[in-house]
Design an enzyme around this catalytic site. Sequence first.
Site, PDB file in Angstrom:
ATOM      1  N   ASP A 525       0.833  -1.103  -0.573  1.00  0.00           N
ATOM      2  CA  ASP A 525       0.247  -0.119   0.230  1.00  0.00           C
ATOM      3  C   ASP A 525       1.251   1.248   0.121  1.00  0.00           C
ATOM      4  O   ASP A 525       1.663   1.413   0.681  1.00  0.00           O
ATOM      5  CB  ASP A 525      -1.114  -0.038   1.515  1.00  0.00           C
ATOM      6  CG  ASP A 525      -1.863   0.958   0.835  1.00  0.00           C
ATOM      7  OD1 ASP A 525      -3.103   1.233   0.123  1.00  0.00           O
ATOM      8  OD2 ASP A 525      -1.759   2.153   2.223  1.00  0.00           O
ATOM      9  N   GLU A 554       1.689   0.468  -5.363  1.00  0.00           N
ATOM     10  CA  GLU A 554       0.876   2.009  -5.561  1.00  0.00           C
ATOM     11  C   GLU A 554       2.268   2.205  -5.866  1.00  0.00           C
ATOM     12  O   GLU A 554       2.755   2.733  -4.237  1.00  0.00           O
ATOM     13  CB  GLU A 554       0.101   2.347  -4.190  1.00  0.00           C
ATOM     14  CG  GLU A 554      -1.520   2.135  -4.770  1.00  0.00           C
ATOM     15  CD  GLU A 554      -2.123   1.587  -3.653  1.00  0.00           C
ATOM     16  OE1 GLU A 554      -3.261   2.572  -3.816  1.00  0.00           O
ATOM     17  OE2 GLU A 554      -1.605   2.165  -2.500  1.00  0.00           O
TER      18      GLU A 554
END
Length: 825
Positions: A525, A554
């Site tokens: 994340d 990400e």
Amino acid sequence: MIVRAYIDDFSEIVVVLSRMVHSIKKEDFKVFLNEEEIDIERIDKIIPHSDNPFEAEMRGYEICEQKGKIRFVLKEGHFDYHRKPLRKPVFVIGEMNNWQISPEWEMTYSKLRGRYELIKDLKDIKIGQKFKFAEGANQKLWYPPGFGNDIVISEYFDRENAFSNMIRIVTSKRLLPNLKYKVVYKTEHIWARPREILTRPEFFYPYELGFKYEPYGTYFKLWAPSAYKVKVKIFDESENFRFEKEMAREENGVWNIYLTGNLKNHYYLYEVWHYNYDEDEGFIVYEVPDPYSKASSSNSQKSFIFDPADTQIEGWHHDEYVKTIEKQQDAIIYEMHVRDFTIDETSGIDDKLRGKFLGLCQQSYYKERFSTGLLHLKELGITHIHLLPISDFGSVDDKNPDKKYNWGYDPVLYQCPEYWYSTKSGGIEALKELKIMIKTLHQNGIGVVMDVVFNHTYHIKGGRFSIFDKVVPGYFYRVDDYGEYSNATGCGNEIATEKPMVRKFILDTIIYWTEEFHIDGFRFDLMGLIDTQTMRTIAREVRKRNPKALIYGEGWVMGDSLCLVEERATIESSAHKGYSIGLFNDRIRDSIRGDLDGFRTGYMHGNLSDVERLKQGIKAAIDDFAKEPDECVNYVSCHDNLTLFDKAQKTMVGEDIFWIDRACRLANAIILTSQGIAFLHGGVEFNRSKGGHPNTYNAGDSINKIDWSLKEKFYDTFKFYCDLIKLRKEHLAFRMRSSGEIRKYLKFVPAPDGIVAFLISYPRDNWKKIVVAYNPFKEKKVIALPDGIWNIKANDGVIFSEENEQVAIGSFEISPVSLFIAYQK
């Protein structure tokens, strides 16, 4: 006027003032330990580096003094460098490395700044040293040319006349982080907090932390170098307090104790004493679970002591990582939330197992005809499931699982499974049930990817679920000179992954999940906030244990960060390249769907404004942010923002459901026929909706649940996904092995306006040639085919079986809003 004081080294205190000053005097400062004054050897002004990039480019370097780094800079046009970027590698050679070309001194090209850069520790560099830039592997190719025409590292700030609000005090006596030092400036005083001193090698502990159970005693180890005192508190099996013992401190900041007796199934907490740096006297005392907790009581309250042998399940020693892929781009990832997937009664799962790890182990159906849960995943044909966070998080109530809902991006105990997904809150049952789920998925050929959140924590400072700050205040986070927490996550804090013991904790955690639970991969994340050295080390260490592990995340941040831009694992950086670390391709996402939650349209709607970005994504972004196809995760929707179907409904108001469904099929048809890694949002295969809600992280089951009746309603769509996934898995041409192969064997071909078409002639595929085309319009389009006889494999929203394939010569008509595939054997 004095704002903060930090202990940054064994003889160094940095003082931050509330305003800039021109002159400083040694006699203005005093340092005390208790009532004893410590001699000051000297004081220096700390001058921040220039924010003007042109100064660095003209000079060839800049000193990032506050970060203790030097950045070497080479831009075309400077120092007689007039070469095409990336044509040959560029190195820094000089007195600091004996004028030798070596890999650790290779510069990286920053697309963000359009120049070569290399960041090194300032401690490796001395003022007055000379250096040059070298190109290629030949030391004779120097820039600037000519022996003696060297760049000299000099004091380029006029320190005597400069203004600064940061002062470095160098003491004659060794400073320690667990002692309280008073810093006096003129008539004011403040207490110095340990900061960068904790990053020194003397405080790095490379060995095992946490508890180690034995039948006759248990070891406890906690790294808390700035603590005044630490106790371990023991609780019985019912969580009633039994006794406490003070722990012993080692020089490297580890506190340890060995308690005799059998403590199996007992609970424990650490009582950590810190100096109160805001007051002249007193301590702040926290009771805190172990950061290395492997199990806990309900809702993360206490750490649990157990025998690891008790967590083994039948057949676990035979369980293996999935081996269904050879390279990362072979993966077809299906993102899902454990609770969402089976919580609805339409799942057919037993009541007590709905929303649980074990719910994914049942064979279940909707209306006794449509497979759900595990059987659905097998029927769909994906290779891996990506589970939203399954490690402990703080926003739900384990004892009352229907009371609160959350996705789980609010981590507390990183090495402990989330009991919300277990049939029993607390203890080791969750560990066993998670292993049962993983083993069941592995037996069915499905890998498990774990979503991990190493960019922020749920709470900080004295918050209920604050763990790191209660053990080592401030260390685990990026904090500015005024004591403010950096917040590029939008969650109030960001973890300082670059610090040695933070990096160790992350690596220990990832390795634990890999080895103990046979996790097949990790999704990071906000990976853009994790420094690239940490990400490279993670990829290396995980793949030592599982060469086929997936590593992706990400590649962006949510705001300004204190982490240097060049050290972030972002999509703009090139530091991640070459390490098989995948980054989500938001460029192809936006080119296909338009914006995330608004009314802007994309290619699936017939909007041709971003076709070039679409083409880049089809080639796995190898001409964009990726070096190789395994570094590009192509997707069009995920748990964040509007589902694909909700986005289509919002932007296709008044359209018949037929066309909305067709547009959604086309969107993921592009993903599944593009090079790189394919990623699907769970439920997209039957047009999952969240009622138009763009951010459902805490919206509850009614919004987030998978409604399995949609599979009956959109069964043709589901079959389309099944057939296309099967096709992708059967043909290596959609998963080429390298960027060189993609450039050689994938060529875009002329097509009617708006049609994107390409030819694949991959010699390792059993199809000699493949034509793929996309028609986003509501009218038929005619595409010219290369010479020869072509078999039509896909058109009109259908993947044809071999017996239903049509044959074409010269040209063919592509149906409206449709994927087209033709091939020659």
